[in-house]
Design a protein around this motif. Structure first.
Motif, short mmCIF file in Angstrom:
data_model
loop_
_atom_site.label_atom_id
_atom_site.label_comp_id
_atom_site.label_asym_id
_atom_site.label_seq_id
_atom_site.Cartn_x
_atom_site.Cartn_y
_atom_site.Cartn_z
N GLY A 159 0.79 -1.22 0.00
CA GLY A 159 0.00 0.00 0.00
C GLY A 159 0.82 1.27 0.00
O GLY A 159 0.35 2.33 -0.43
N TRP A 160 2.06 1.18 0.47
CA TRP A 160 2.92 2.37 0.49
C TRP A 160 3.41 2.74 -0.91
O TRP A 160 3.80 3.87 -1.15
CB TRP A 160 4.14 2.13 1.38
CG TRP A 160 3.84 2.05 2.83
CD1 TRP A 160 2.62 1.89 3.43
CD2 TRP A 160 4.79 2.11 3.89
NE1 TRP A 160 2.76 1.83 4.79
CE2 TRP A 160 4.08 1.97 5.10
CE3 TRP A 160 6.18 2.25 3.94
CZ2 TRP A 160 4.70 1.98 6.35
CZ3 TRP A 160 6.81 2.25 5.17
CH2 TRP A 160 6.08 2.13 6.36
N ARG A 161 3.39 1.77 -1.81
CA ARG A 161 3.97 1.99 -3.13
C ARG A 161 2.90 2.14 -4.22
O ARG A 161 3.20 2.04 -5.40
CB ARG A 161 4.92 0.84 -3.47
CG ARG A 161 6.02 0.66 -2.43
CD ARG A 161 6.95 -0.49 -2.74
NE ARG A 161 7.97 -0.13 -3.71
CZ ARG A 161 8.16 -0.77 -4.85
NH1 ARG A 161 7.36 -1.77 -5.19
NH2 ARG A 161 9.13 -0.40 -5.67
N GLU A 217 -4.32 -2.85 -3.47
CA GLU A 217 -4.46 -3.99 -4.37
C GLU A 217 -3.50 -3.91 -5.55
O GLU A 217 -3.17 -4.92 -6.16
CB GLU A 217 -5.90 -4.09 -4.89
CG GLU A 217 -6.93 -4.45 -3.82
CD GLU A 217 -7.33 -3.25 -2.96
OE1 GLU A 217 -6.96 -2.11 -3.33
OE2 GLU A 217 -7.97 -3.46 -1.93
N ASP A 218 -3.07 -2.70 -5.90
CA ASP A 218 -2.21 -2.52 -7.06
C ASP A 218 -0.73 -2.42 -6.70
O ASP A 218 0.14 -2.53 -7.56
CB ASP A 218 -2.60 -1.25 -7.83
CG ASP A 218 -4.00 -1.35 -8.41
OD1 ASP A 218 -4.46 -2.48 -8.63
OD2 ASP A 218 -4.63 -0.29 -8.62
N GLY A 219 -0.44 -2.18 -5.45
CA GLY A 219 0.95 -1.96 -5.06
C GLY A 219 1.75 -3.26 -5.03
O GLY A 219 1.21 -4.35 -4.85
N VAL A 220 3.05 -3.12 -5.21
CA VAL A 220 3.96 -4.27 -5.14
C VAL A 220 4.92 -4.04 -3.97
O VAL A 220 5.68 -3.06 -3.98
CB VAL A 220 4.76 -4.43 -6.44
CG1 VAL A 220 5.74 -5.58 -6.32
CG2 VAL A 220 3.81 -4.65 -7.62
N PRO A 221 4.89 -4.89 -2.97
CA PRO A 221 5.79 -4.68 -1.83
C PRO A 221 7.24 -4.92 -2.24
O PRO A 221 7.53 -5.53 -3.28
CB PRO A 221 5.32 -5.72 -0.82
CG PRO A 221 4.73 -6.81 -1.67
CD PRO A 221 4.08 -6.11 -2.84
N ILE A 275 7.20 7.31 1.22
CA ILE A 275 7.66 6.11 1.92
C ILE A 275 8.51 6.49 3.13
O ILE A 275 8.42 5.85 4.19
CB ILE A 275 8.42 5.19 0.95
CG1 ILE A 275 7.44 4.61 -0.07
CG2 ILE A 275 9.14 4.08 1.72
CD1 ILE A 275 8.02 3.60 -1.01
N ALA A 276 9.33 7.51 2.99
CA ALA A 276 10.12 7.97 4.14
C ALA A 276 9.21 8.38 5.29
O ALA A 276 9.49 8.08 6.47
CB ALA A 276 11.01 9.13 3.73
#
Length: 208
Positions: free
Chosen positions: A86-88, A93-97, A181-182
């Motif tokens: 979710g941070w990216r 659902e679309d984010g990639v960790p 993200i930071a």
């Protein structure tokens, strides 16, 4: 270790400065007769240039591996954090960790040290580094608290012949993305988050 261009160390000064503040990692050598690699967690001393020194107990399985093939790798990683999907992305659902981390791998040619004076030199250097305030007694081949125990260890001098360095902090992404993200790392504040955030911000300040 896969290193994309944006994750690579900018120059040798970057990885050297990072490694100078670290002295624990994994020493790895090829297994003997098709066996699995030998991996030894250990303290070490990097001279900041071309040599790593350390010592290990004589029964350690690394010796047979190095006698069969003197090529070894010293691997160090730190400043790592898990970055949730979710941070990216604007949508979980679309984010990639991913994982943030710094890693330096030194490919080395090993020379085993069995002479007393050679082992004493390595011990002196390591003790001066790890115990700079003293308190470790005299280190000598024929006196002090260590000389009777020298036969129980072997020394190792590792000549650095190759370096792979990686700083994986989403440098390929826009500044606004990395700042988000930071902020997430600062708010979450799990062990390791502050160090990962510091590396990310340092890289961001250098490159933008």
């Amino acid at each position: 270790m896969l290193i994309h261009p944006w994750d690579a160390a900018r120059d040798s000064d970057e990885w050297r400065a990072w490694l100078r503040t670290r002295d624990f990692g994994q020493l790895t050598a090829n297994g003997v007769d098709g066996g699995p690699p030998v991996v030894v967690p250990t303290h070490f001393l990097f001279d900041g240039d071309r040599e790593v020194v350390l010592h290990l107990a004589r029964p350690n399985p690394i010796w047979a591996a190095l006698e069969a093939n003197p090529v070894a790798v010293v691997s160090v990683h730190d400043d790592y954090a898990y970055i949730p999907s979710g941070w990216r992305s604007d949508s979980p659902e679309d984010g990639v960790p991913t994982s943030y981390y710094a890693s330096v791998q030194l490919t080395c040619r090993a020379r085993i040290v069995d002479g007393k004076e050679g082992k004493v030199e390595i011990l002196r250097r390591q003790l001066a580094h790890h115990q700079p305030d003293g308190g470790h007694g005299e280190v000598a081949a024929d006196a002090g608290p260590y000389h009777k125990r020298l036969s129980a260890i072997r020394g190792l001098r590792l000549e650095v012949v190759g370096v792979r360095a990686k700083f994986k902090y989403d440098d390929q992404r826009p500044v606004e993305f990395r700042e988000r993200i930071a902020d997430g790392l600062a708010e979450r504040d799990l062990p390791g988050d502050a160090a990962a955030r510091a590396q990310q911000l340092r890289r961001m300040a250098q490159r933008g």
